[in-house]
Design an enzyme around this catalytic site. Structure first.
Site, mmCIF file in Angstrom:
data_model
loop_
_atom_site.group_PDB
_atom_site.id
_atom_site.type_symbol
_atom_site.label_atom_id
_atom_site.label_comp_id
_atom_site.label_asym_id
_atom_site.label_seq_id
_atom_site.Cartn_x
_atom_site.Cartn_y
_atom_site.Cartn_z
ATOM 1 N N ASP A 118 20.409 -18.737 -17.889
ATOM 2 C CA ASP A 118 20.785 -19.229 -16.564
ATOM 3 C C ASP A 118 21.064 -20.735 -16.612
ATOM 4 O OD1 ASP A 118 21.244 -18.866 -13.845
ATOM 5 O OD2 ASP A 118 19.400 -17.727 -13.549
ATOM 6 N N ASP A 176 25.261 -14.796 -6.940
ATOM 7 C CA ASP A 176 24.495 -13.541 -6.937
ATOM 8 C C ASP A 176 25.027 -12.544 -5.912
ATOM 9 O OD1 ASP A 176 23.039 -15.109 -8.614
ATOM 10 O OD2 ASP A 176 21.143 -14.898 -7.531
HETATM 11 C C1 GAL Z 1 19.947 -16.950 -10.523
HETATM 12 C C2 GAL Z 1 20.708 -15.817 -11.173
HETATM 13 C C3 GAL Z 1 20.072 -14.526 -10.736
HETATM 14 C C4 GAL Z 1 18.607 -14.512 -11.141
HETATM 15 C C5 GAL Z 1 17.894 -15.731 -10.586
HETATM 16 C C6 GAL Z 1 16.480 -15.852 -11.116
HETATM 17 O O1 GAL Z 1 20.494 -18.157 -10.917
HETATM 18 O O2 GAL Z 1 22.056 -15.887 -10.820
HETATM 19 O O3 GAL Z 1 20.761 -13.430 -11.280
HETATM 20 O O4 GAL Z 1 18.530 -14.477 -12.539
HETATM 21 O O5 GAL Z 1 18.584 -16.913 -10.918
HETATM 22 O O6 GAL Z 1 15.808 -16.981 -10.667
#
Ligand code: GAL
Length: 373
Positions: A118, A176
């Site tokens: 991430d 997301d």
């Molecule tokens: C976001 C990501 C999500 C999930 C989340 C966890 O940045 O896009 O899919 O992994 O972080 O904190």
């Protein structure tokens, strides 16, 4: 293909629940249909030990990640893990910046098969992103374990131009996904299935074997569950809408990772996730992402070339009412006559140069077309 923890458990992820999901993936027939990964998302971390080795939260994962990987491997499944290219992850847990080689080695020693990486807490420019992703990709390669690398910077730096070169096998193209059809104009944030479709569909030329666009998780079967997918207006979808997400993601050769409770699935959810004819379109060996040949407020029509010379054609009705649709396949660049098979009805419709019929509001039909010689 697989199941990812974030939308269902968020930070409350733990080994017992993941083992139950793996068991349910096998018992439901999903593993046999091709879902073979359990992906642990954010929230598993418990900091670093006195040698700076990253450790799992001992309360959530009392047996440790290596034992969990063995649990998956014993059932013919693989295990994915999660980290971030900064000091802390999106949810504020220990991440890998400055510890890439050590963490890659640790993940390899735990027999992990996949890393989602991430980008929260990292600087916005593209050069830093390329560098940080390449550093981790190199570290994974150096670990000598075959660990697939998923890049997750939400499409903000157009990763389709550089992520494969940086060492990623797939890259998220959007923010997301929320459990909703489409963002309403009054909503400030929260992308629905249609919002994500409209970004990802345009990127078809970048996808291919070993380098895929990732339009994020399936929300099929969540029905407005509270949690990450329920934020940003994610109040749930109808089964028709879930069926559309599945169809469209398959047409786009997207990774198919469910996020619903596999231990408690109703018939509608099972019918969607276990449609092996649609899964075959997603997993087709040619690895082409469908092209959107027709695009207007009501109709989107996609065509995907398949390895054996067949075509998949998907027809989406975006409008709020059922509509009648008629098309000559010639309009899609498909000359001649085809045996037409409806992949949701599991029914051969006979030989034809065209299709016409009703498409419900927000429904996606998928046909497989086999050329008549
Ligand atoms: C976001 C990501 C999500 C999930 C989340 C966890 O940045 O896009 O899919 O992994 O972080 O904190």
């Amino acid at each position: 293909m697989g199941w990812m923890s974030w939308n269902f458990f968020a930070e409350k992820v733990n080994e017992k629940d993941l083992e139950e999901m793996a068991d349910a993936m096998v018992a439901s027939g999903m593993a046999k249909a091709g879902y073979n990964h359990i992906f642990i998302d954010d929230g598993w971390q418990g900091g670093r030990d006195n040698k700076n080795k990253i450790i799992a939260d001992p309360v959530k994962f009392p047996s440790g990640i290596k034992a969990l990987a063995k649990y998956m491997h014993d059932r013919g499944l693989k295990l994915g893990i999660y980290s971030d290219a900064a000091q802390l992850t999106c949810a504020g847990y220990t991440a890998s910046l400055g510890f890439e080689e050590q963490d890659a080695k640790t993940f390899a020693s735990w027999d992990v098969d996949y890393l989602k990486y991430d980008y929260c807490g990292a600087p916005p420019d593209s050069n830093t992103a390329k560098l940080r992703y390449k550093t981790m990709a190199d570290a994974l390669r150096k670990s000598r374990r075959d660990i697939a690398f998923g890049i997750c910077e939400w499409g903000e730096r157009q990763p389709w131009h550089w992520a494969a070169q940086a060492g990623g096998q797939l890259w998220r193209t959007t923010g997301d996904v929320r459990d909703k059809w489409k963002r309403k104009s009054a909503e400030k944030w929260g992308e629905g299935i249609m919002d994500i479709l409209d970004v990802n569909a345009e990127l078809h030329s970048y996808a291919g074997p070993g380098h895929w666009n990732d339009p994020d998780m399936l929300v099929v079967g969540l029905y407005g569950k509270k949690g990450p997918s329920g934020d940003g207006g994610g109040t749930g979808c109808t089964d028709t809408e879930y069926q559309s997400q599945f169809s469209l993601w398959a047409m786009m050769s997207a990774p198919l990772y469910a996020t619903n409770d596999l231990r408690n699935m109703n018939e509608a959810t099972k019918n969607i996730l276990l449609n092996e004819e649609v899964i075959a379109i997603d997993q087709d060996a040619l690895g082409k992402q469908a092209e959107r040949k027709i695009k207007n407020d009501v109709w989107n029509v996609f065509v995907k070339s398949l390895a054996n010379g067949d075509y998949a054609v998907a027809i989406l009705n975006r409008s709020d009412a059922a509509q009648n649709f008629a098309i000559d396949f010639k309009e899609l660049g498909l000359d001649g006559k085809y045996e037409v098979r409806d992949l949701w009805q599991h029914k051969d419709l006979g030989k034809s140069k065209s299709w016409k019929g009703d498409v419900q509001s927000h429904e996606t039909k998928i046909f497989r077309l086999m050329k008549v010689k």
